[in-house]
Scaffold this active site. Sequence first.
Site, PDB file in Angstrom:
ATOM      1  N   SER A 104       0.786  -1.031  -0.035  1.00 34.34           N
ATOM      2  CA  SER A 104       0.015  -0.060  -0.063  1.00 34.34           C
ATOM      3  C   SER A 104       0.894   1.323  -0.141  1.00 34.34           C
ATOM      4  CB  SER A 104      -1.007   0.040   1.345  1.00 34.34           C
ATOM      5  OG  SER A 104      -2.103  -0.899   0.853  1.00 34.34           O
ATOM      6  N   GLY A 349       2.691  -0.656   4.193  1.00 35.56           N
ATOM      7  CA  GLY A 349       1.960  -1.639   3.228  1.00 35.56           C
ATOM      8  C   GLY A 349       2.096  -3.091   3.746  1.00 35.56           C
TER       9      GLY A 349
END
Length: 394
Positions: A104, A349
């Site tokens: 992410s 992420g």
Amino acid sequence: MSHPTVKPPSGTRRGRPALAVALAVAVLGGMALAAPASAGTVRKNGSDDAVQSSLDKVVRGGELPGALASVRDADGRVRDYTAGVGDLKTKAEVPVDGQVRIASNTKMFTAVVALQLAGEGKIKLDAPVEKYLPKLIRGKGNDGREITTRQLLQHTSGLHSYTAGMPSIFKIQHRYTEPHVLLDTGLAHKPDFAPGKGWAYSNTGYVALGLLIQKVTGRPIGEEITERIIKPAGLRGTYWPGIGEEGIRGPHPSGYAAKKPGKQAAESLADVTRLDPSWGWAAGQLIGTPSDLNLFLAALMDGKLLKPAQLKQMKDTMKAPGFPAGWTYGLGLLKIKLSCGGYAYGHGGDIDGYETRTGITEDGRAATIAVTALPTTQAAADKVNKALDTALCS
């Protein structure tokens, strides 16, 4: 690609806000000397300091196999660290500044491209998404005529995250998925709330952003990220995997996932280094190194990637339920409260096999930490957040 606390032990990926969990790794700390990253940058191996100690603590419990970190000071000097093992089978060392799936953190790159287009007058952040993606966002109460690009960027669109309830990685590890399928998966659910009336981390929103960018530019999102960010910022270890590309190109630690729910001991971990990252796409497909993430953040905050007006909007944050106290979310960017006072901007992420956390302070100190599995206990998660805080405060 993230969850407010700890990843559920079931192996499914909920919609996890990308910096709220922590890092981890297994036993044995290791360091090696790396070549200079760029002109004017001195890179040296980590020593027995606070950052190394924090990484050693992350891996000590044996929940996660390996960790690596890169810390960059305001003058561009770089120090790299490793801990644990890079491969459970061969017991190879963790490669210094190795490549990992940054998941992410990709959202920061997607957001920068969208904001660049806004600065060029090609999109308007507060115009309906319908203007750029006519009739695409429809069904179950979802309506692109009521959602703006800004809301997609800040997770206030209400679009249900397609990653909620995804099957085990072992069922989709080698499956290629088209972006429109990801979008349709999210749109098969009712909105989490009316546009602009709440906050919920949405990978679906970032897939919509990727499609919007492609429609406006006429080029693939991976190419736009490469030409607009990776090349100008000099990110030599960061790339957008090609269609069907399952491996990692450069030196990298192996990534692992638990074979059984609730099991995180080394003997229960399976190697998932090779996987098809298409299910992450504009929300989480990139591969990069810790030092590259720091270099990206430095270029971003120095105004090399965005005009002042767009950078200011990116840093304008709001409350984000599920994150630790004092953490808020902007346009693809998280504002992190530090124990030493002040804040850092970054993201993070989670993808099966790897977890990353990153941030940069107002005075230009940057740090990125990565581990080679997703923590399944709050204790391991807390150690990861602590490691990032230590790296930024030391």
